[in-house]
Scaffold this motif. Structure first.
Motif, PDB file in Angstrom:
ATOM      1  N   HIS A  13      14.425  68.983  39.617  1.00  0.00           N
ATOM      2  CA  HIS A  13      15.427  68.499  40.578  1.00  0.00           C
ATOM      3  C   HIS A  13      15.780  67.041  40.292  1.00  0.00           C
ATOM      4  CE1 HIS A  13      17.494  67.685  44.349  1.00  0.00           C
ATOM      5  NE2 HIS A  13      16.701  66.636  44.491  1.00  0.00           N
ATOM      6  N   ASP A  14      14.776  66.202  40.085  1.00  0.00           N
ATOM      7  CA  ASP A  14      15.043  64.783  39.842  1.00  0.00           C
ATOM      8  C   ASP A  14      15.816  64.578  38.548  1.00  0.00           C
ATOM      9  OD1 ASP A  14      13.767  64.133  42.189  1.00  0.00           O
ATOM     10  OD2 ASP A  14      11.883  63.539  41.227  1.00  0.00           O
ATOM     11  N   TRP A  15      15.514  65.369  37.534  1.00  0.00           N
ATOM     12  CA  TRP A  15      16.273  65.303  36.277  1.00  0.00           C
ATOM     13  C   TRP A  15      17.723  65.680  36.514  1.00  0.00           C
ATOM     14  CZ3 TRP A  15      18.557  69.525  33.714  1.00  0.00           C
ATOM     15  CH2 TRP A  15      18.986  69.304  32.409  1.00  0.00           C
ATOM     16  N   ASN A  16      17.961  66.732  37.266  1.00  0.00           N
ATOM     17  CA  ASN A  16      19.318  67.201  37.522  1.00  0.00           C
ATOM     18  C   ASN A  16      20.098  66.228  38.398  1.00  0.00           C
ATOM     19  OD1 ASN A  16      21.350  69.242  37.220  1.00  0.00           O
ATOM     20  ND2 ASN A  16      20.953  69.867  39.326  1.00  0.00           N
ATOM     21  N   VAL A  17      19.414  65.548  39.305  1.00  0.00           N
ATOM     22  CA  VAL A  17      20.084  64.579  40.175  1.00  0.00           C
ATOM     23  C   VAL A  17      20.758  63.478  39.358  1.00  0.00           C
ATOM     24  CG1 VAL A  17      19.563  62.669  41.778  1.00  0.00           C
ATOM     25  CG2 VAL A  17      18.806  64.984  42.298  1.00  0.00           C
ATOM     26  N   GLU A  18      20.193  63.142  38.212  1.00  0.00           N
ATOM     27  CA  GLU A  18      20.810  62.089  37.401  1.00  0.00           C
ATOM     28  C   GLU A  18      22.180  62.513  36.863  1.00  0.00           C
ATOM     29  OE1 GLU A  18      19.763  58.959  37.327  1.00  0.00           O
ATOM     30  OE2 GLU A  18      18.356  59.765  38.802  1.00  0.00           O
ATOM     31  N   GLN A  19      22.390  63.813  36.660  1.00  0.00           N
ATOM     32  CA  GLN A  19      23.736  64.276  36.308  1.00  0.00           C
ATOM     33  C   GLN A  19      24.665  64.143  37.523  1.00  0.00           C
ATOM     34  OE1 GLN A  19      21.161  64.583  34.195  1.00  0.00           O
ATOM     35  NE2 GLN A  19      20.895  66.785  34.541  1.00  0.00           N
ATOM     36  N   ASP A  20      24.125  64.401  38.720  1.00  0.00           N
ATOM     37  CA  ASP A  20      24.910  64.171  39.935  1.00  0.00           C
ATOM     38  C   ASP A  20      25.270  62.696  40.079  1.00  0.00           C
ATOM     39  OD1 ASP A  20      24.543  66.850  40.450  1.00  0.00           O
ATOM     40  OD2 ASP A  20      23.111  66.564  42.085  1.00  0.00           O
ATOM     41  N   ARG A  21      24.463  61.820  39.527  1.00  0.00           N
ATOM     42  CA  ARG A  21      24.704  60.384  39.593  1.00  0.00           C
ATOM     43  C   ARG A  21      25.673  59.925  38.500  1.00  0.00           C
ATOM     44  NH1 ARG A  21      21.042  56.995  42.158  1.00  0.00           N
ATOM     45  NH2 ARG A  21      19.351  58.467  41.748  1.00  0.00           N
ATOM     46  N   GLY A  22      25.975  60.823  37.556  1.00  0.00           N
ATOM     47  CA  GLY A  22      26.953  60.485  36.525  1.00  0.00           C
ATOM     48  C   GLY A  22      26.437  60.499  35.104  1.00  0.00           C
ATOM     49  N   ARG A  23      25.140  60.773  34.889  1.00  0.00           N
ATOM     50  CA  ARG A  23      24.629  60.859  33.527  1.00  0.00           C
ATOM     51  C   ARG A  23      25.240  62.052  32.812  1.00  0.00           C
ATOM     52  NH1 ARG A  23      18.211  61.412  32.473  1.00  0.00           N
ATOM     53  NH2 ARG A  23      18.536  63.385  33.605  1.00  0.00           N
ATOM     54  N   SER A  24      25.562  61.899  31.539  1.00  0.00           N
ATOM     55  CA  SER A  24      26.157  63.001  30.781  1.00  0.00           C
ATOM     56  C   SER A  24      25.102  64.058  30.492  1.00  0.00           C
ATOM     57  CB  SER A  24      26.734  62.491  29.456  1.00  0.00           C
ATOM     58  OG  SER A  24      25.688  62.155  28.552  1.00  0.00           O
ATOM     59  N   TRP A  25      25.576  65.291  30.293  1.00  0.00           N
ATOM     60  CA  TRP A  25      24.645  66.367  29.957  1.00  0.00           C
ATOM     61  C   TRP A  25      24.016  66.131  28.586  1.00  0.00           C
ATOM     62  CZ3 TRP A  25      22.668  69.698  33.243  1.00  0.00           C
ATOM     63  CH2 TRP A  25      23.345  69.921  34.456  1.00  0.00           C
ATOM     64  N   ALA A  26      24.764  65.535  27.669  1.00  0.00           N
ATOM     65  CA  ALA A  26      24.193  65.248  26.347  1.00  0.00           C
ATOM     66  C   ALA A  26      23.004  64.305  26.477  1.00  0.00           C
ATOM     67  CB  ALA A  26      25.259  64.648  25.437  1.00  0.00           C
ATOM     68  N   ASP A  27      23.157  63.259  27.284  1.00  0.00           N
ATOM     69  CA  ASP A  27      22.049  62.328  27.480  1.00  0.00           C
ATOM     70  C   ASP A  27      20.904  62.992  28.238  1.00  0.00           C
ATOM     71  OD1 ASP A  27      23.448  60.358  26.175  1.00  0.00           O
ATOM     72  OD2 ASP A  27      24.063  59.291  27.993  1.00  0.00           O
ATOM     73  N   ALA A  28      21.235  63.837  29.203  1.00  0.00           N
ATOM     74  CA  ALA A  28      20.200  64.535  29.973  1.00  0.00           C
ATOM     75  C   ALA A  28      19.388  65.454  29.072  1.00  0.00           C
ATOM     76  CB  ALA A  28      20.848  65.326  31.100  1.00  0.00           C
ATOM     77  N   GLU A  29      20.078  66.204  28.238  1.00  0.00           N
ATOM     78  CA  GLU A  29      19.382  67.122  27.332  1.00  0.00           C
ATOM     79  C   GLU A  29      18.513  66.360  26.343  1.00  0.00           C
ATOM     80  OE1 GLU A  29      22.597  69.378  25.764  1.00  0.00           O
ATOM     81  OE2 GLU A  29      22.812  70.616  27.570  1.00  0.00           O
ATOM     82  N   ALA A  30      19.052  65.250  25.823  1.00  0.00           N
ATOM     83  CA  ALA A  30      18.281  64.456  24.862  1.00  0.00           C
ATOM     84  C   ALA A  30      17.000  63.923  25.501  1.00  0.00           C
ATOM     85  CB  ALA A  30      19.128  63.302  24.331  1.00  0.00           C
ATOM     86  N   GLU A  31      17.105  63.467  26.758  1.00  0.00           N
ATOM     87  CA  GLU A  31      15.933  62.940  27.452  1.00  0.00           C
ATOM     88  C   GLU A  31      14.876  64.021  27.660  1.00  0.00           C
ATOM     89  OE1 GLU A  31      13.214  62.131  30.619  1.00  0.00           O
ATOM     90  OE2 GLU A  31      14.824  63.629  30.749  1.00  0.00           O
ATOM     91  N   ALA A  32      15.319  65.200  28.091  1.00  0.00           N
ATOM     92  CA  ALA A  32      14.371  66.290  28.341  1.00  0.00           C
ATOM     93  C   ALA A  32      13.766  66.822  27.046  1.00  0.00           C
ATOM     94  CB  ALA A  32      15.065  67.408  29.108  1.00  0.00           C
ATOM     95  N   ILE A  33      14.568  66.909  26.010  1.00  0.00           N
ATOM     96  CA  ILE A  33      14.063  67.400  24.720  1.00  0.00           C
ATOM     97  C   ILE A  33      13.059  66.415  24.131  1.00  0.00           C
ATOM     98  CG2 ILE A  33      14.718  67.886  22.327  1.00  0.00           C
ATOM     99  CD1 ILE A  33      17.350  69.090  23.513  1.00  0.00           C
ATOM    100  N   ALA A  34      13.265  65.123  24.355  1.00  0.00           N
ATOM    101  CA  ALA A  34      12.294  64.130  23.884  1.00  0.00           C
ATOM    102  C   ALA A  34      10.941  64.337  24.558  1.00  0.00           C
ATOM    103  CB  ALA A  34      12.814  62.721  24.159  1.00  0.00           C
ATOM    104  N   ARG A  35      10.946  64.771  25.807  1.00  0.00           N
ATOM    105  CA  ARG A  35       9.693  65.034  26.532  1.00  0.00           C
ATOM    106  C   ARG A  35       9.082  66.372  26.157  1.00  0.00           C
ATOM    107  NH1 ARG A  35      10.604  66.142  31.511  1.00  0.00           N
ATOM    108  NH2 ARG A  35      12.873  65.860  31.659  1.00  0.00           N
TER     109      ARG A  35
END
Length: 208
Positions: free
Chosen positions: A46-68
């Motif tokens: 949920h917290d990861w997805n909220v950052e897209q609601d805040r305006g983070r791009s999906w590309a950046d979101a995916e990169a962050e999660a894949i790094a983890r």
């Protein structure tokens, strides 16, 4: 006791007007209940997805999660790819209430935590989202509920008197955020309860 009658009603969207459940596509992708719960709690949380609601791009979101979790790259990308399956239906009772308010001459707008691109998809899927006077989408303005700024921005954009504005949201902290901004607010649990809350505030409409 009848509370002061609102002049403006503001609806949240997810889990108030349309259903949202990220488990739906992932039941097939990750059949094991415990593993799926881990994925949606720790990877695409949920917290990861909220950052897209805040305006983070999906590309950046995916990169962050894949790094983890590099071993889950395909599953992480699937979250956005299968997003439309997460919003499978509207809440007909809530939509009927919204339409009744509009028909009765009550000013209706929407305030939602939503990524800008997925909101465009939701709008195409559910044309009734175009029926209120307008909407503030968190991902478009890079502000998010329950932070005070988004309520103030919405009130200013649409000329709302906060004291005469009733906000409807399924999340208690967002309801509390609206109250802190000087709005009236109710916690959405069902269309029947919403109807009762509206009647209590003098907004008499047909029962859905």
């Amino acid at each position: 006791m009848v509370i002061d009658r609102p002049q403006h009603v503001v609806f949240d969207i997810g889990r108030v007007l349309i259903h949202y459940d990220p488990h739906i596509p992932f039941r097939a992708i990750i059949p094991d209940d415990e593993e799926r719960a881990f994925f949606l709690r720790e990877v695409c949380s949920h917290d990861w997805n909220v950052e897209q609601d805040r305006g983070r791009s999906w590309a950046d979101a995916e990169a962050e999660a894949i790094a983890r979790h590099p071993d889950r790259a395909d599953q992480i990308r699937t979250f956005r790819q299968q997003w439309v399956q997460m919003v499978p239906h509207a809440y007909d009772g809530s939509v009927a209430i919204m339409r009744s308010l509009i028909a009765a001459g009550i000013d209706v707008t929407m305030l939602t935590n939503f990524a800008s691109d997925t909101f465009r998809e939701a709008r195409a899927l559910y044309p009734f989202l175009d029926e209120p006077r307008g909407v503030t989408v968190s991902g478009e303005i890079r502000q998010i509920k329950p932070d005070r700024a988004i309520y103030d921005i919405h009130a200013e954009r649409f000329g709302l008197d906060p004291a005469k504005t009733l906000f409807i949201d399924d999340t208690v902290k967002n309801v509390d955020g609206a109250k802190a901004a000087g709005w009236q607010a109710v916690h959405f649990t069902s269309p029947d309860q919403l109807y009762a809350d509206l009647c209590e505030r003098g907004l008499k409409i047909p029962r859905p």
